[in-house]
Enzyme design. Structure first.
Site, PDB file in Angstrom:
ATOM      1  N   GLY A  31      -3.947  -1.517  13.725  1.00 30.42           N
ATOM      2  CA  GLY A  31      -3.843  -2.679  13.008  1.00 30.42           C
ATOM      3  C   GLY A  31      -5.079  -3.419  13.125  1.00 30.42           C
ATOM      4  N   GLY A  34      -5.744  -4.403  16.982  1.00 30.26           N
ATOM      5  CA  GLY A  34      -5.946  -3.374  18.202  1.00 30.26           C
ATOM      6  C   GLY A  34      -4.957  -2.293  17.867  1.00 30.26           C
ATOM      7  CB  VAL A  36       0.905   0.094  18.110  1.00 28.72           C
ATOM      8  CG1 VAL A  36       2.289   0.085  18.787  1.00 28.72           C
ATOM      9  CG2 VAL A  36       0.886  -1.271  17.406  1.00 28.72           C
ATOM     10  CE  LYS A  51       0.497  -6.207  16.837  1.00 27.00           C
ATOM     11  NZ  LYS A  51       1.028  -6.614  15.780  1.00 27.00           N
ATOM     12  CG  ASP A 150       1.496  -9.085   6.663  1.00 32.78           C
ATOM     13  OD1 ASP A 150       1.366  -8.346   5.404  1.00 32.78           O
ATOM     14  OD2 ASP A 150       0.830  -8.458   7.602  1.00 32.78           O
TER      15      ASP A 150
HETATM   16  P1  ATP Z   1      -1.890  -5.466  10.609  1.00 38.24           P
HETATM   17  O1  ATP Z   1      -3.330  -4.922  10.144  1.00 38.24           O
HETATM   18  O2  ATP Z   1      -0.776  -5.349   9.416  1.00 38.24           O
HETATM   19  O3  ATP Z   1      -1.727  -6.999  10.966  1.00 38.24           O
HETATM   20  P2  ATP Z   1      -0.810  -5.354  13.372  1.00 38.24           P
HETATM   21  O4  ATP Z   1      -2.339  -5.095  14.010  1.00 38.24           O
HETATM   22  O5  ATP Z   1      -0.345  -6.541  13.378  1.00 38.24           O
HETATM   23  O6  ATP Z   1      -1.484  -4.570  11.814  1.00 38.24           O
HETATM   24  P3  ATP Z   1       1.240  -3.595  13.474  1.00 38.24           P
HETATM   25  O7  ATP Z   1       1.399  -3.591  12.212  1.00 38.24           O
HETATM   26  O8  ATP Z   1       2.148  -4.390  14.318  1.00 38.24           O
HETATM   27  O9  ATP Z   1      -0.043  -4.007  13.955  1.00 38.24           O
HETATM   28  O10 ATP Z   1       1.527  -2.144  13.956  1.00 38.24           O
HETATM   29  C1  ATP Z   1       0.659  -1.117  13.379  1.00 38.24           C
HETATM   30  C2  ATP Z   1       1.229   0.255  13.307  1.00 38.24           C
HETATM   31  O11 ATP Z   1       1.701   0.756  14.669  1.00 38.24           O
HETATM   32  C3  ATP Z   1       2.459   0.143  12.618  1.00 38.24           C
HETATM   33  O12 ATP Z   1       2.684   0.172  11.143  1.00 38.24           O
HETATM   34  C4  ATP Z   1       3.450   1.425  13.134  1.00 38.24           C
HETATM   35  O13 ATP Z   1       2.959   2.646  12.800  1.00 38.24           O
HETATM   36  C5  ATP Z   1       2.900   1.251  14.616  1.00 38.24           C
HETATM   37  N1  ATP Z   1       3.747   0.449  15.529  1.00 38.24           N
HETATM   38  C6  ATP Z   1       4.006  -0.817  15.577  1.00 38.24           C
HETATM   39  N2  ATP Z   1       4.936  -1.224  16.409  1.00 38.24           N
HETATM   40  C7  ATP Z   1       5.662  -0.207  16.670  1.00 38.24           C
HETATM   41  C8  ATP Z   1       6.572  -0.120  17.614  1.00 38.24           C
HETATM   42  N3  ATP Z   1       7.313  -1.019  18.252  1.00 38.24           N
HETATM   43  N4  ATP Z   1       7.005   1.295  17.710  1.00 38.24           N
HETATM   44  C9  ATP Z   1       6.376   2.168  17.219  1.00 38.24           C
HETATM   45  N5  ATP Z   1       5.534   2.029  16.356  1.00 38.24           N
HETATM   46  C10 ATP Z   1       4.871   0.868  16.125  1.00 38.24           C
END
Ligand code: ATP
Length: 330
Positions: A31, A34, A36, A51, A150
């Site tokens: 994301g 960072g 996940v 995460k 979002d």
């Molecule tokens: P963004 O750029 O949208 O803000 P982010 O940094 O908030 O992203 P997330 O969207 O929370 O990150 O997660 C990125 C990806 O990681 C998700 O699309 C999914 O594929 C995977 N992921 C996130 N949370 C989980 C979870 N609880 N279990 C398994 N996979 C996960």
């Protein structure tokens, strides 16, 4: 376990998890902040999702840790909705490691599913659409209400039985505070997913109907409506892909342009026309006319009562396609 105070001063107290209790394994998603990773909690003997933050400087690390804690706080508030919202176990804050520890969603995001499996059976699509509604309805029914802001296929995750749950509260806000623009009036979030009224006034508070508008993009990615201008576009690809430029998208959406419906399949199950109609209601130019998630939940229940019986079979089809895919790679 030690608890950390809710950074927004609210009632939440989030558990902390010690790094020594965790094993952090492979990256499952990336994301803006960072990575996940799949992880394992050694004492609880359960898989977890970790995460974790990447930071290139101390200032960035402080900023991102604060943002992560705010996100954790939203997840913590929604934790009772564990059926349709991804559960939060706690946060891990140690010298060089800051992470949010969540329920592990074994089948990744709806976005991942679509890129893995060409033909997701209809019954499973309907259930994903229904469960997304139920998760969002729960967030909107909290007091104070949580506006997600979002909602997109990358933020709807699937557990081992392909049940859908809402995640990524990184942009979420409590309703009274929420405006979709920042203090300079710059719009936050994905441009193609912003409702027309917020283009007109970026200082406007984002409410339930903002999330409802975003819900239509689930339909796009589930490949039965093809987003784009009248030029048409490719199923499942980015909405308004061929327009490309933010300013033009903004102009056209404000004028009422929406995804191209001409390519909706003419052949399909009876439920197809129901969902197309529901989608059109959600993208109404007038936010007042868009239904709430509560209303959507009531409408959709009648339809999915029948189709949910077919989901077990649909999952077998998905598992087979995933298995064949894996076999081809090996
Ligand atoms: P963004 O750029 O949208 O803000 P982010 O940094 O908030 O992203 P997330 O969207 O929370 O990150 O997660 C990125 C990806 O990681 C998700 O699309 C999914 O594929 C995977 N992921 C996130 N949370 C989980 C979870 N609880 N279990 C398994 N996979 C996960």
């Amino acid at each position: 376990p030690r608890v950390v105070e809710d950074p927004s001063g609210g009632p939440g107290r989030i558990s902390t998890i010690s790094y020594s209790d965790l094993t952090v394994n492979n990256v499952v998603g990336k994301g803006a902040f960072g990575q996940v990773c799949k992880g394992y909690h050694k004492k609880w003997m359960v898989d977890v999702a970790v995460k974790k933050l990447n930071s290139s400087s101390r200032e960035q690390s402080i900023r991102r840790s604060k943002a992560l804690m705010e996100e954790a706080n939203f997840m913590y508030r929604a934790r009772n909705a564990n059926r349709f919202v991804v559960g939060l176990y706690g946060v891990c804050i140690e010298d060089t490691f800051t992470a949010m520890i969540m329920e592990y969603m074994a089948n990744g995001s709806v976005g991942d599913l679509i890129s893995r499996v060409k033909h997701v059976p209809w019954a499973l699509k309907w259930r994903i659409l229904q469960e997304t509604i139920l998760g969002m309805n729960f967030l909107h029914s909290l007091d104070p209400q949580i506006i997600h802001r979002d909602l997109k296929v990358q933020n709807v995750l699937l557990d081992e039985d392909f049940h859908a749950k809402i995640s990524d509260f990184g942009l979420a806000e409590y309703k009274p505070l929420t405006s979709i623009g920042d203090e300079k009036g710059n719009l936050c979030g994905t441009i193609t997913h912003i409702a027309p009224e917020h283009f007109k006034n970026p200082y406007m508070k984002a409410g339930e109907k903002f999330d409802v508008y975003r819900y239509i993009f689930q339909f796009c990615k589930l490949k039965f409506v093809y987003f784009g201008s009248s030029l048409g576009s490719i199923p499942g690809k980015k909405p308004y892909r061929e327009i490309g430029i933010g300013g033009v998208i903004r102009e056209r959406v404000m004028k009422g342009e929406r995804p191209d419906k001409r390519q909706i399949p003419t052949e399909g199950p009876n439920e197809l026309s129901f969902f197309v109609h529901l989608m059109e209601n959600c993208w109404d130019q007038d936010a007042q006319e868009r239904p709430t998630f509560r209303t959507l939940g009531e409408q959709v229940q009648v339809v999915t009562q029948k189709t949910n019986a077919q989901v077990a079979q649909a999952i077998q089809v998905v598992l087979k396609e995933q298995g064949d895919e894996l076999h081809n790679i090996l």
